[in-house]
Scaffold this motif. Structure first.
Motif, PDB file in Angstrom:
ATOM      1  N   GLU A 174       0.854  -1.177   0.000  1.00 13.97           N
ATOM      2  CA  GLU A 174       0.000   0.000   0.000  1.00 13.97           C
ATOM      3  C   GLU A 174       0.894   1.232   0.000  1.00 13.97           C
ATOM      4  N   CYS A 175       0.521   2.223  -0.778  1.00 11.44           N
ATOM      5  CA  CYS A 175       1.226   3.504  -0.788  1.00 11.44           C
ATOM      6  C   CYS A 175       0.246   4.576  -0.318  1.00 11.44           C
ATOM      7  N   ILE A 176       0.668   5.377   0.652  1.00  6.34           N
ATOM      8  CA  ILE A 176      -0.115   6.532   1.106  1.00  6.34           C
ATOM      9  C   ILE A 176       0.762   7.759   0.937  1.00  6.34           C
ATOM     10  N   THR A 177       0.259   8.736   0.202  1.00  9.67           N
ATOM     11  CA  THR A 177       1.012   9.944  -0.081  1.00  9.67           C
ATOM     12  C   THR A 177       0.287  11.150   0.499  1.00  9.67           C
ATOM     13  N   THR A 178       1.035  12.035   1.129  1.00 10.40           N
ATOM     14  CA  THR A 178       0.508  13.300   1.640  1.00 10.40           C
ATOM     15  C   THR A 178       1.230  14.426   0.929  1.00 10.40           C
ATOM     16  N   ALA A 179       0.461  15.353   0.364  1.00  9.40           N
ATOM     17  CA  ALA A 179       1.023  16.535  -0.285  1.00  9.40           C
ATOM     18  C   ALA A 179       0.470  17.772   0.405  1.00  9.40           C
ATOM     19  N   GLU A 180       1.327  18.778   0.572  1.00 14.45           N
ATOM     20  CA  GLU A 180       0.910  20.022   1.235  1.00 14.45           C
ATOM     21  C   GLU A 180       1.427  21.227   0.484  1.00 14.45           C
TER      22      GLU A 180
END
Length: 164
Positions: free
Chosen positions: A99-105
């Motif tokens: 699983e890949c979880i990406t957070t962008a801000e």
């Protein structure tokens, strides 16, 4: 008539949305997806013994690079100054998946959902590319937005049953 689609004008012509009148706010988006594979392939990734090297490390870098280039890949997408991109991987040995979880801000006038989704997609494609010699049957699936914060629409979260 544009039927609420923001990238089309009243005549149905595609255009880049004008964000000049929007307020700058802190904007955060999280996206996730999975790649399913043979147990032996997951074992190579977990042990770090894949022929091409550190699969997850390279996929993380690819995801970050992709998030920064999203406006070059997606038509009508605004170029953004990203303040943070984080990429997590979770190995699911029971289901033979990563699983890949990406957070962008960012702090700006438009959201970072597409950047988070692009980063997730490219991370999973990179895993596929690095492991395809041993497992061409890998399946990338369930790429979706988990959460977004900021802007006029406020905080949105995917329904709990679709969250990981």
């Amino acid at each position: 008539m544009n039927n609420g689609m923001t990238h089309f004008d009243q005549d149905g012509q595609a255009h880049m949305v004008d964000v000049a009148g929007k307020r700058e706010t802190q904007r955060v988006a999280r996206a996730s997806g999975y790649i399913q594979m043979n147990p032996a392939t997951l074992g190579l990734i977990a042990s770090g013994t894949a022929k091409k090297g550190d699969v997850l490390g390279i996929a993380r870098i690819a995801a970050i690079q992709a998030s920064k280039r999203t406006s070059e890949l997606i038509p009508l997408c605004h170029p953004l100054y990203l303040t943070r991109v984080a990429v997590e991987f979770h190995l699911d040995h029971q289901n033979n998946m990563v699983e890949c979880i990406t957070t962008a801000e960012t702090f700006g006038r438009t959201g970072v959902e597409i950047e988070a989704l692009t980063a997730t997609s490219i991370a999973l494609l990179t895993i596929y590319d690095m492991c395809k010699a041993v497992d061409r049957g890998m399946i990338i699936n369930d790429i979706r937005l988990l959460e977004k914060k900021g802007g006029r629409s406020g905080h949105w979260r995917a329904p709990e049953e679709s969250q990981s």
